[in-house]
Design a protein around this motif. Structure first.
Motif, mmCIF file in Angstrom:
data_model
loop_
_atom_site.group_PDB
_atom_site.id
_atom_site.type_symbol
_atom_site.label_atom_id
_atom_site.label_comp_id
_atom_site.label_asym_id
_atom_site.label_seq_id
_atom_site.Cartn_x
_atom_site.Cartn_y
_atom_site.Cartn_z
ATOM 1 N N TYR A 44 -8.601 -4.754 0.227
ATOM 2 C CA TYR A 44 -9.293 -5.096 -0.926
ATOM 3 C C TYR A 44 -10.581 -6.108 -0.478
ATOM 4 O O TYR A 44 -11.279 -6.324 -1.021
ATOM 5 C CB TYR A 44 -8.209 -5.826 -1.810
ATOM 6 C CG TYR A 44 -7.329 -5.133 -2.334
ATOM 7 C CD1 TYR A 44 -7.538 -4.450 -3.481
ATOM 8 C CD2 TYR A 44 -6.036 -4.631 -1.459
ATOM 9 C CE1 TYR A 44 -6.585 -3.595 -4.045
ATOM 10 C CE2 TYR A 44 -5.213 -3.990 -2.338
ATOM 11 C CZ TYR A 44 -5.526 -3.517 -3.217
ATOM 12 O OH TYR A 44 -4.506 -2.442 -3.939
ATOM 13 N N GLN A 92 -11.780 -10.182 -6.932
ATOM 14 C CA GLN A 92 -10.508 -10.001 -6.409
ATOM 15 C C GLN A 92 -9.782 -11.279 -6.717
ATOM 16 O O GLN A 92 -9.932 -12.465 -6.369
ATOM 17 C CB GLN A 92 -10.352 -9.690 -4.761
ATOM 18 C CG GLN A 92 -11.094 -8.590 -4.397
ATOM 19 C CD GLN A 92 -10.317 -7.433 -4.636
ATOM 20 O OE1 GLN A 92 -8.884 -7.402 -4.942
ATOM 21 N NE2 GLN A 92 -11.001 -6.236 -5.144
ATOM 22 N N GLU A 132 -0.342 -7.019 -3.140
ATOM 23 C CA GLU A 132 -1.530 -5.841 -2.917
ATOM 24 C C GLU A 132 -0.528 -4.925 -2.464
ATOM 25 O O GLU A 132 -1.061 -3.546 -2.553
ATOM 26 C CB GLU A 132 -2.319 -6.573 -1.597
ATOM 27 C CG GLU A 132 -3.189 -7.283 -1.936
ATOM 28 C CD GLU A 132 -4.244 -7.762 -0.944
ATOM 29 O OE1 GLU A 132 -4.119 -7.337 0.393
ATOM 30 O OE2 GLU A 132 -4.947 -8.922 -1.089
ATOM 31 N N HIS A 192 -2.161 -0.303 -9.075
ATOM 32 C CA HIS A 192 -2.852 -1.544 -9.036
ATOM 33 C C HIS A 192 -4.421 -1.138 -9.443
ATOM 34 O O HIS A 192 -5.021 -0.043 -9.341
ATOM 35 C CB HIS A 192 -2.978 -1.481 -7.337
ATOM 36 C CG HIS A 192 -2.756 -2.796 -6.863
ATOM 37 N ND1 HIS A 192 -1.539 -3.499 -6.896
ATOM 38 C CD2 HIS A 192 -3.746 -3.753 -6.225
ATOM 39 C CE1 HIS A 192 -1.818 -4.901 -6.416
ATOM 40 N NE2 HIS A 192 -2.995 -5.088 -6.141
ATOM 41 N N GLY A 238 -7.569 -5.894 -7.778
ATOM 42 C CA GLY A 238 -6.494 -6.753 -7.052
ATOM 43 C C GLY A 238 -5.252 -7.056 -8.046
ATOM 44 O O GLY A 238 -4.338 -7.845 -7.774
ATOM 45 N N ARG A 273 2.396 -8.925 0.703
ATOM 46 C CA ARG A 273 1.297 -9.488 0.514
ATOM 47 C C ARG A 273 0.849 -9.912 -0.910
ATOM 48 O O ARG A 273 -0.069 -9.360 -1.598
ATOM 49 C CB ARG A 273 -0.015 -8.533 0.905
ATOM 50 C CG ARG A 273 0.160 -8.000 2.551
ATOM 51 C CD ARG A 273 -0.692 -7.129 3.185
ATOM 52 N NE ARG A 273 -0.731 -5.718 2.572
ATOM 53 C CZ ARG A 273 -1.817 -5.167 2.275
ATOM 54 N NH1 ARG A 273 -3.051 -5.742 2.604
ATOM 55 N NH2 ARG A 273 -1.926 -3.919 1.893
ATOM 56 N N ARG A 305 -0.877 -11.956 -3.901
ATOM 57 C CA ARG A 305 -2.010 -12.626 -4.341
ATOM 58 C C ARG A 305 -1.718 -13.982 -4.674
ATOM 59 O O ARG A 305 -2.490 -14.748 -4.734
ATOM 60 C CB ARG A 305 -2.665 -12.072 -5.508
ATOM 61 C CG ARG A 305 -3.751 -10.781 -4.990
ATOM 62 C CD ARG A 305 -4.807 -11.407 -4.089
ATOM 63 N NE ARG A 305 -5.437 -10.238 -3.374
ATOM 64 C CZ ARG A 305 -6.247 -9.286 -3.983
ATOM 65 N NH1 ARG A 305 -6.617 -9.683 -5.291
ATOM 66 N NH2 ARG A 305 -6.832 -8.601 -3.190
#
Lengths: 1085, 479
Positions: free
Chosen positions: A760, A786, A887, A902, A906, A1055, A1057
């Motif tokens: 990303y 993002q 992610e 997705h 993001g 992962r 955000r």
């Protein structure tokens, strides 16, 4: 003049009715798409060999598309459904107005910005422009919009509970009254207020009706503080604390971060002082309290003690401080109390070290005392603050020119003596319900000749009233207020009164003159504005406050040192014990004093400490409960003399022993309204004029039945997992990124996955795009946007403002008590709360495993006290958790129908239309962030959910509530999963805005920091940061680089955000137990 | 139930060889007797007890129908799930029934390929049981979704939105695995039925004759037909064999591929397959023991059959026990806190430890009595133990599914799940459906494969008459 509706220009119209961002951009790709008869796969049809499969597919697709995508002769239309509106309205866009709401308790106001959509307000937020506040709001403020649309609002005039008309009221009562021009035997009960216009109107009313008496009452008003303040600063001034410059704060039973703000915006000011990078280090907070409050949860050092013992603690502290400063007057003042104490029962070393620390930081240290503590304590603390030099730099006096009114006792005796025959009840509370029980106000009011109540909810007082006038919500009325620091703020209406309600101002006007319309009131407000020297009314209206007319400073008129007599006479209570419990009557985090009782959002907002919803409970410590033989959910009767209340027991860590905390404001069986019916237990019978706050010598008796409690979190402990991480100032100095290596994150194995997800952030070159079976539908990472979020646990206090803001923004339904017990609450962002204590830490370090040291609800069969907790050392930490927008999201891979996918920017998107509700994603979400709509919560009455289609479809009762919905957010049906979207509607509005502004240029990136999401908006502490990782200068970039930043459950490799910033405690190394403070998660691995 | 060892086996031909091997059909039953006995069940009136079982089963099935109507019309809220436990009895029951559906194909396919002749007496009924169990299983995931009317989204139908299924999702694999398994099993079962349908046709009259005749597809029993039939059967057996292993492996992926501690383990596929065979055989025995008694089939379903199946239960039960212990060991050895806690709470301090010990006792401890010959041959004992296994296997799924979810990563969100009355009624209703369909199967179709049983009679051995002569010669020499 007749106004003409101008059709918007052609170009603009096409920007409003766009089908996709492609059309908005007018990209060639889109135009090409429009021109082709078979948009998808037309090429294949032409050039490739046509398979039967693709033929069927194309025919199906083109038949469907024929309906909307490719028709070319649709005439251009302008829909103008909203005929009567202000000129600058743009259909489909929100309008924002500033206004102000009187602060709970009446003094000061909360400046607000209200979002309206086509004339109906849909959301309330703080006003960032207003001086002294940062635009945050409280849960109450957020939820106040729901009251506007409350289905049980008072909707018409009542005469002795029977419906009547306004004309009848005016003819039978108002006109004769106005003509009598006599105020003899007339009284009026009002709330305290800092509204100058109301003050003027009241003065005129009293003048017009000579002999009229004014009383004021609010159940939770800070009686002790006001009494002391009258002596010290005169009756007209108020002290305002500004914590911005504080380095040491001692809270003596003062929940200044919760329901008892001491300044314009205590939370914001305090949060700023906690920044570890602050010059001179973060502030240090000491807290002395009987039960955990939001403030106590933030404290570096906390001393749990009964509320009645706060005066002795203050006195002992004053003696230490006086001795250290060589202030003999202070010492002698303190001695008036200390000489009557047995000091050994107190934690003398705690008090001493605290005093030393406060003195060392003289000038920037301040002591805050709970408003309802007795007058003597306030006098003493004022002397202490004066000695510490807090007045001036931290505490300023503002001359609000407050009027003095008689109190509830005077009202009661006047009514009893027959001095009052006609009473106007205009106050916010419910006097027949919340007045001190020893006055038996309800029976007395019943004997009045005329009881005229103005209120927007019908309550206990309504039942007694001769006339009931439907009141207006604050969003429906004109008005003005001085904010606590003395800024003139305008209250403007957002909507005409929905049910013809009358505001307080208009009612007062109706006593004075024929014309009591909203405009007449507006004229009066404008007059006040002119009188205070206001210049530009439009500007004030726009900003919500006037730049002129700031109130003058007050001054000490009395000397606290001269109050020794008051202190020597102050009664001192014994330490509570098993046969003489102390009951602390607290303001509820959900219903305040009862005024939010019919507010479903607040009822379902979990208490920040206990996580209890839909009830109040008798909170007590684990050891006290064990000694009294009580367990969670045991129904008990609390008796003080001949007054008794029922309540269920709930054990709560950090509670002072033999102190029972009971929240006021629940109606229980008294209530008849839809939401509040049967909710909670009425604690007001314990409230008396003699003991308005804590009640001593109470007895508890087990009734023998169990009462179900709806807790949203039954577990107290982190179970040895470093979830909500914290450290100390020293740890931060030694190893700034300590938080990233707590818990299992200290030994994450190397990731050896063969699969590389999309990149990303564009760090890898030539990352292969994900292949799609449909050409043109490959996954594309958005190079411009993002999104990401951080939550700073250091400033988050766990107050629920974000929870309610999210509920308001995203049309989240409430589910009712039964459903909360079933664990089905729908909050998209929730407040996880953990308690940590050294005992926990010791055991964990010994055994290296998890230990449920506090029993959850399902393990109450364990003997209470078997797993004990060190209540003296227990700390609380709150952690808001919503969808972490991973992610590498575990929910996305398991959805069989691709309903959660997705996006290129993001987000972990949720497609409600596609969701069939397998709930697999909810199972696989390690954060339990996903919510499933088990019943049609948005559609069906909450008490008849099980009836399904047989339940009555919600009719007129909730039509008003439909007006509340945010039109930009889907109202979800049953059977689908929903979750935090990062307020995708705001993101897309910003993106569309950026694209519109960009026109043909390529600069389509949303400007950094140009918009906020709902939870971020509401957070007064500024704990939530949201932004675009791709935008230069975005705040999120700096926060993400903060070494305290860590990912929740990083070990799993999702992962996320959203990340968290570890909390930093600032312990005083000399305090007892200081080595334990803030170290619990650092020992977990 | 009588002791099966009393049957007279003196004339078994293998005795002549000196090898004592228990015969598969006792009492020297003739071909005619076998046909008469099995077809008789279909042709004669059903015993009273059939009605005693059938009527309550139908009522229970109606409860299931009612529950489903209520569920779909009102919402999944009528069940007891919550956040964090979004799957409860629905998926427990799905896995339970799918597991039961494993024995049939195992018996018919794998035992066929491995030339286990004893399978012939039990394969028909077990296959029928498989099909019915898979139907019962299919109901739960089908209806457990929030929007039942949108379930067709699971089917790869081209649509104008151009949205396809998510082929990464184990739930989608499930859809394919289970439907494939069901289709192949139906075909396999039906092919096996054809010669027997022809027998019923030949014996029947009127409408029955026509119907059986229609479904017998013109079977005449000719050499060519048998030749093709045997080949088709062999091929189908070969096709089904991997399915036995794949279906429950795929079902186990629902859990194994997730991140939930307690689900996320690599041991699941073999462990689930072993468990499925274990549970499936238990259910076969649960059904066959009463049937052989009720319909006088002791000579066809003999002690040897029971003994063999008990041994399989012992073997698979022990594999399952190994898996349980290995799970615990790995969770300890891996030093993963979440994993460790999940199992710690499963066995020591969690709210569902009772379920774990229930499962462990029923699945691992109880079957150990099958080490003893007497236990395998005491039919009451067998019946009790297999019911422990049925019970235990349901609990195994319960322990895996809701208890893992109730104690996942964030203690702040821990919860507790208990089933609502609707879920309980649905589970009971699925048993109603199971028994109802099985009783209908007994009523209308031969519950033992007539032609196949005849194939394992001593007479059908080409050398039978040689042995017979040899034996007589020896007897003569002995005199």
């Amino acid at each position: 003049m007749k106004r003409k509706w101008h059709h918007p220009a052609e170009e603009e119209a096409s920007r409003i009715h766009w089908r996709s961002l492609g059309e908005l951009e007018g990209s060639g790709e889109f135009k090409g798409w429009l021109e082709r008869e078979f948009p998808q796969g037309a090429q294949e049809l032409e050039f490739d060999e046509t398979s039967r499969r693709s033929f069927v597919k194309l025919m199906g697709a083109s038949t469907a598309l024929a309906g909307f995508g490719v028709s070319c002769s649709r005439p251009l239309e302008h829909l103008v459904p909203f005929n009567d509106h202000v000129e600058w309205i743009v259909p489909g866009k929100f309008l924002y107005y500033s206004t102000a709401k009187p602060r709970l308790g009446g003094l000061g106001c909360d400046p607000l910005v209200v979002t309206t959509f086509e004339g109906r307000p849909t959301k309330v937020d703080g006003n960032r422009l207003h001086p002294g506040v940062n635009g945050g709001s409280t849960a109450f403020t957020q939820a106040s919009i729901l009251d506007l649309y409350d289905q049980d609002r008072s909707k018409g005039y009542l005469k002795k509970s029977a419906e009547t008309t306004r004309a009848d009221f005016e003819e039978s009562f108002l006109l004769p009254f106005r003509e009598s021009k006599s105020g003899a035997k007339v009284g009026m009960l009002i709330s305290d207020s800092t509204s100058p216009t109301r003050r003027v109107l009241l003065d005129e009313v009293v003048k017009a009706y000579p002999g009229m008496r004014l009383f004021s009452y609010e159940a939770l008003s800070p009686v002790g503080a006001r009494a002391a303040e009258t002596d010290l600063y005169g009756a007209t001034a108020l002290p305002v604390v500004n914590l911005s410059g504080a380095t040491r704060i001692l809270s003596l039973d003062c929940d200044f971060l919760g329901n008892e703000p001491v300044g314009e915006d205590s939370l914001t000011e305090y949060s700023a002082t906690r920044n570890p990078d602050r010059e001179g280090g973060p502030s240090r907070l000491y807290s002395v309290e009987s039960a955990f409050t939001l403030t106590g949860g933030q404290a570096d050092h906390r001393y749990r003690i009964a509320a009645s013992q706060v005066l002795p603690v203050a006195a002992m502290l004053a003696k230490e401080v006086g001795a250290a400063l060589g202030d003999a007057a202070l010492v002698s003042l303190a001695d008036a109390v200390v000489s009557r104490l047995v000091p050994v029962v107190f934690k003398q070393d705690w008090i001493r070290e605290c005093a030393v620390d406060l003195v060392a930081q003289k000038g920037t240290s301040v002591i805050l005392l709970g408003g309802r503590q007795p007058k003597a304590a306030h006098v003493l603390v004022a002397a202490l603050n004066r000695a510490l030099g807090a007045y001036g730099p931290l505490i300023s006096l503002v001359d609000h020119k407050l009027a003095s009114y008689e109190g509830i006792s005077a009202l009661s005796s006047a009514v009893e003596a027959g001095e009052i025959e006609t009473l106007f009840v205009l106050n916010e509370g419910d006097v027949a319900y919340d007045a001190p029980s020893n006055l038996a106000v309800a029976t007395k009011l019943a004997k009045l000749k005329n009881l005229v109540q103005l209120g927007y909810r019908s309550n206990e007082t309504t039942k007694l009233s001769t006339w009931h006038i439907p009141g207006a919500h604050f969003l429906e009325s004109w008005g003005d207020h001085y904010s606590l620091s003395g800024v003139y703020s305008v209250q403007q209406p957002m909507i005409n009164p929905l049910w013809g309600g009358v505001s307080e101002g208009r009612f007062l006007l109706s006593l004075l003159q024929e014309d009591a319309s909203g405009n007449a009131l507006l004229d009066r407000v404008k007059k006040t504005f002119a009188a205070i020297g206001g210049i530009d009314w439009s500007l004030a209206l726009r900003d919500g406050y006037a730049r002129e007319g700031k109130l003058a400073a007050g001054a000490f008129s009395g000397d606290p040192g001269a109050q020794a007599e008051a202190l020597s006479k102050a009664p001192l209570a014994d330490f509570p014990h098993a046969n003489g419990l102390e009951v602390t009557l607290t303001s509820s985090s959900a219903v305040y004093d009862g005024r939010f009782a019919n507010n479903g959002w607040m009822q379902e907002a979990p208490d920040p400490i206990t996580k209890l919803t839909w009830d109040n409970a008798a909170l007590m410590s684990f050891s006290s409960a064990a000694e009294l033989g009580l367990e969670d959910g045991d129904l008990v009767e609390l008796t003080v003399g001949d007054r008794r209340v029922k309540a269920p027991v709930l054990r709560s860590p950090g509670q002072a022993d033999f102190v029972v905390s009971l929240a006021l404001g629940y109606y229980g069986d008294l209530a008849t309204a839809t939401v509040s019916k049967g909710v909670g237990f009425n604690a007001y019978p314990l409230l008396t004029t003699a003991q308005p706050y804590f009640v001593t010598s109470a007895l508890v008796r087990k009734i023998g039945t169990k009462y179900p409690l709806a807790l949203t979190a039954e577990h107290y402990s982190m179970e040895g997992r470093a979830i909500a991480r914290e450290g100390t100032v020293d740890m931060l100095k030694e190893e700034p990124d300590f938080a990233q290596y707590q818990g299992m994150d200290s030994h994450i194995p190397e990731n050896v996955s063969l699969y590389e997800g999309p990149d990303y952030m564009g760090n890898q070159e030539n990352a292969t795009p994900l292949i799609s079976p449909i050409p043109g539908h490959e996954f594309r990472v958005d190079p411009n946007h993002q999104w990401a979020m951080t939550v700073d646990l250091n400033t988050c206090i766990g107050c629920n403002a974000c929870v309610i803001a999210c509920q308001s923004e995203n049309n989240i339904p409430i589910v009712g008590k039964e459903q909360v017990i079933n664990g089905r609450e729908m909050h998209w962002i929730r407040m996880d709360r953990y308690f940590t204590s050294p005992k926990d830490k010791e055991i964990i370090s010994q055994r290296g495993g998890a230990l449920d040291y506090l029993t959850g609800a399902e393990s109450t069969k364990d003997t209470p006290g078997r797993r004990t907790i060190d209540d003296d050392q227990v700390e609380m930490i709150s952690q808001p958790v919503a969808c972490q927008q991973c992610e590498s999201a575990p929910c996305e891979t398991v959805c069989p129908v691709n309903a959660t996918v997705h996006t290129g920017d993001g987000l972990n998107a949720m497609t409600y239309n596609r969701c069939i509700g397998t709930r697999y994603c909810a199972n696989n979400c390690p954060y339990t962030a996903r919510r499933f709509n088990y019943y049609d919560y948005n559609k069906r009455p909450l008490d008849q959910l099980e009836l399904g289609p047989l339940a009555p479809a919600s009719g007129a009762a909730t039509t008003t509530q439909r007006l509340l919905k945010n039109p930009n957010v889907t109202v979800r049906m049953r059977g689908v999963i929903e979750k935090c979207t990062y307020c995708v509607q705001r993101i897309n509005a910003a993106k569309i805005g950026a694209k519109t502004a960009a026109r043909d240029s390529a600069d389509i990136q949303v400007k950094a920091n140009s918009f906020t999401v709902a939870c971020q908006d509401a957070c007064g502490a500024g704990a939530i940061t949201f932004g675009n990782l791709k935008a230069e200068g975005d705040k999120i970039l700096a926060v993400k680089k903060n070494p305290r930043n860590y990912d929740l459950l990083k070990y799993i490799g999702t992962r996320p955000r959203t990340s968290y910033l570890a909390r930093i405690k600032n312990p005083n190394p000399k305090m007892p137990g200081a080595e334990m403070v803030g170290t619990v998660t650092s020992k977990m691995h | 139930m009588a002791d099966t060892n009393t049957a007279n086996t003196a004339v078994h031909p293998t005795e002549a060889e000196g090898v004592v091997r228990e015969p598969l059909v006792l009492n020297n039953r003739s071909l005619g007797w076998i046909t008469e006995r099995i077809c008789g069940i279909v042709e004669n009136r059903q015993p009273f007890i059939w009605w005693v079982l059938f009527v309550p089963s139908v009522l229970l099935f109606l409860c299931l129908v009612f529950s489903l109507v209520y569920l779909v019309s009102t919402g999944v809220g009528v069940w007891g799930m919550n956040h964090p436990v979004a799957w409860g009895w629905d998926i427990v029951n799905f896995v339970f029934w799918i597991g039961i559906g494993h024995a049939g194909t195992l018996i018919s396919a794998i035992l066929f390929l491995t030339r286990q002749k004893w399978r012939t007496s039990v394969n028909r009924a077990s296959e029928a049981m498989t099909l019915i169990a898979v139907m019962c299983a299919g109901i739960f995931p089908g209806f457990h979704v929030g929007r039942f009317w949108m379930v067709w989204f699971l089917a790869p139908v081209p649509n104008s939105n151009a949205i396809w299924q998510n082929f990464k999702s184990p739930l989608l694999w499930d859809v394919f695995a289970v439907s494939t398994y069901f289709i192949v099993s139906v075909i396999f079962w039906y092919i096996g039925l054809i010669p027997d349908l022809a027998t019923l046709r030949d014996r029947g009259k009127g409408i029955a004759k026509k119907l059986y005749g229609f479904f017998a597809l013109g079977w005449r029993g000719g050499n060519r037909q048998w030749h093709h039939y045997e080949m088709a059967y062999l091929i189908l057996a070969a096709l089904s064999t991997p399915l036995v292993l794949s279906v429950h492996s795929v079902v186990s992926f629902d859990f194994a591929t997730s991140v939930v501690p307690g689900w996320h383990t690599t041991i699941f596929p073999p462990y689930f397959v072993a468990g499925a065979i274990f549970g499936g055989f238990a259910m076969v025995l649960t059904l066959m023991l009463p049937i052989r008694k009720l319909y006088g089939l002791e000579d066809l379903i003999t002690g040897k059959h029971v003994d063999n199946m008990a041994k399989i239960i012992l073997l698979t039960g022990t594999i399952v026990g190994y898996a349980y212990i290995m799970e615990l060991f790995i969770s300890y050895y891996a030093a993963n806190k979440f994993e460790g806690d999940a199992f710690h709470m499963r066995i020591l301090s969690g709210p569902y430890t009772w379920a774990y010990y229930c499962m462990f006792f029923c699945n691992v401890i109880a079957p150990q009595v099958f080490w003893f010959h007497w236990a395998r041959h005491n039919l009451w004992m067998v019946f009790i133990i297999v019911n422990f296994v049925n019970f235990g296997m349901w609990f195994e799924r319960f322990v895996i599914i809701p208890t893992s979810l109730a104690r996942d990563f964030l203690p702040g969100q821990w919860g507790y799940y208990s089933a609502s009355w609707v879920e309980k009624l649905m589970f009971a209703g699925s048993f109603g459906m199971f028994f109802m369909l099985f009783l209908i199967f007994i009523r209308f179709l031969p519950i033992i494969a007539v032609s196949e049983v005849k194939g394992v009679l001593p007479e059908s051995d080409p050398h039978y008459h040689d042995w017979k002569r040899l034996r007589e010669k020896r007897r003569g020499a002995g005199k």
